[in-house]
Scaffold this motif. Structure first.
Motif, short mmCIF file in Angstrom:
data_model
loop_
_atom_site.label_atom_id
_atom_site.label_comp_id
_atom_site.label_asym_id
_atom_site.label_seq_id
_atom_site.Cartn_x
_atom_site.Cartn_y
_atom_site.Cartn_z
N ARG A 40 -4.82 7.37 -15.47
CA ARG A 40 -5.37 6.05 -15.76
C ARG A 40 -4.26 5.07 -16.10
N ALA A 41 -4.54 3.79 -15.89
CA ALA A 41 -3.55 2.75 -16.18
C ALA A 41 -3.58 2.32 -17.64
N ALA A 85 -0.62 -1.31 -3.52
CA ALA A 85 -2.00 -1.61 -3.13
C ALA A 85 -2.10 -2.04 -1.68
N SER A 88 -1.43 1.26 0.58
CA SER A 88 -2.03 2.52 0.13
C SER A 88 -2.87 3.15 1.23
N ASP A 109 -10.84 -0.88 -3.34
CA ASP A 109 -10.74 -0.69 -4.78
C ASP A 109 -9.85 0.50 -5.14
N GLY A 110 -9.84 1.53 -4.29
CA GLY A 110 -8.95 2.66 -4.54
C GLY A 110 -7.49 2.27 -4.44
N VAL A 112 -6.28 -0.74 -5.01
CA VAL A 112 -5.98 -1.55 -6.20
C VAL A 112 -5.75 -0.65 -7.41
N ALA A 113 -6.56 0.40 -7.54
CA ALA A 113 -6.37 1.33 -8.66
C ALA A 113 -5.03 2.04 -8.57
N ASP A 114 -4.63 2.43 -7.36
CA ASP A 114 -3.32 3.07 -7.20
C ASP A 114 -2.18 2.12 -7.56
N LEU A 116 -2.33 -0.54 -9.58
CA LEU A 116 -2.33 -0.80 -11.02
C LEU A 116 -1.74 0.38 -11.79
N LEU A 117 -2.06 1.60 -11.37
CA LEU A 117 -1.55 2.78 -12.07
C LEU A 117 -0.03 2.85 -11.96
#
Length: 250
Positions: A40-41, A85, A88, A109-110, A112-114, A116-117
């Motif tokens: 998690r970020a 992002a 990815s 969204d995946g 973006v999550a990568d 941000l992490l």
């Protein structure tokens, strides 16, 4: 690279300034390991904030020095997050929710999550590194490595001397440019300056080696001018850092 600069008097008397450098080094390594294992970020950002608060309040590091060390690294973190992002593999998933689309370009969204992490990890690594570097005296770090970590004094103090010789190169370069101006030559960059700078560096290294040999480095047991010992403050800071890491990761 983040340089470890000599501490001011207020920083040396601070909580982090009086803490054993090996304790801070161990906590920094443990926190960096925590950044890697968390998916998690949030935890890396929380630990980054904790490191900065500790540097400002417990280490009495000037805010300007903190910002100067963080600015280039956090700028890189933004770029890393953006391009992660953008490129990815999650963007190729047709079932993923699209956050942004422009022609054939789509960001899910995946992705973006990568991004941000990874960006949060870089932010946290920069914050912990700056907090450690700005609250640790290089001489105290080497003393602790030699006396308590049993590192070779010839290698440790040699590395310290080489590290402290780096600023001398900039002074030598200034002196060489001024000498060229006095001779009526251009004072800007010239290939001959590189040769002269190399000669001066070799001479400094030779004098440094002779000085270390004259002081008996590497020739058996040595006494210590600044003896170091573990103290209650080291235990408090170490346990507090571990507890904070566990609370954030949990």
């Amino acid at each position: 690279m983040i340089a470890i600069a000599p501490l001011e008097a207020a920083q040396s008397r601070s909580v982090l300034g009086r803490t054993n450098p090996l304790v801070k080094l161990g906590l920094a390594a443990l926190w960096l390991l925590g950044f890697v294992v968390t998916p998690r970020a949030g935890p890396p950002l929380a630990l980054a904030a904790a490191a900065l608060v500790a540097a400002l309040l417990l280490g009495r590091v000037p805010p300007v020095a903190v910002l100067r060390g963080l600015a280039p690294l956090w700028t890189a973190a933004i770029g890393i997050a953006f391009f992660t992002a953008l490129f990815s593999a999650a963007n190729a998933d047709p079932a993923a929710r699209v956050v942004f689309a422009l022609g054939t370009l789509r960001i899910t969204d995946g992705a973006v999550a990568d991004g941000l992490l990874l960006g949060a990890r870089v932010v946290a690594i920069a914050a912990v590194s700056v907090a450690f570097a700005r609250s640790t005296s290089p001489t105290a770090l080497v003393d602790a490595l030699v006396q308590q970590a049993r590192l070779s004094d010839r290698f440790a103090y040699g590395a310290l001397a080489a590290y402290q010789a780096v600023p001398r190169l900039s002074l030598d370069l200034v002196a060489l440019r001024e000498a060229r101006r006095l001779r009526g030559l251009r004072g800007d960059w010239h290939p001959r300056l590189l040769v002269a700078l190399l000669v001066l560096a070799v001479r400094h290294a030779e004098r440094l080696g002779l000085a270390m040999d004259a002081r008996g480095f590497g020739r058996g047991p040595r006494s210590h001018f600044r003896p170091r010992a573990w103290g209650p403050l080291d235990l408090v800071v170490g346990l507090g850092g571990v507890a904070l890491l566990g609370a954030v990761l949990a």
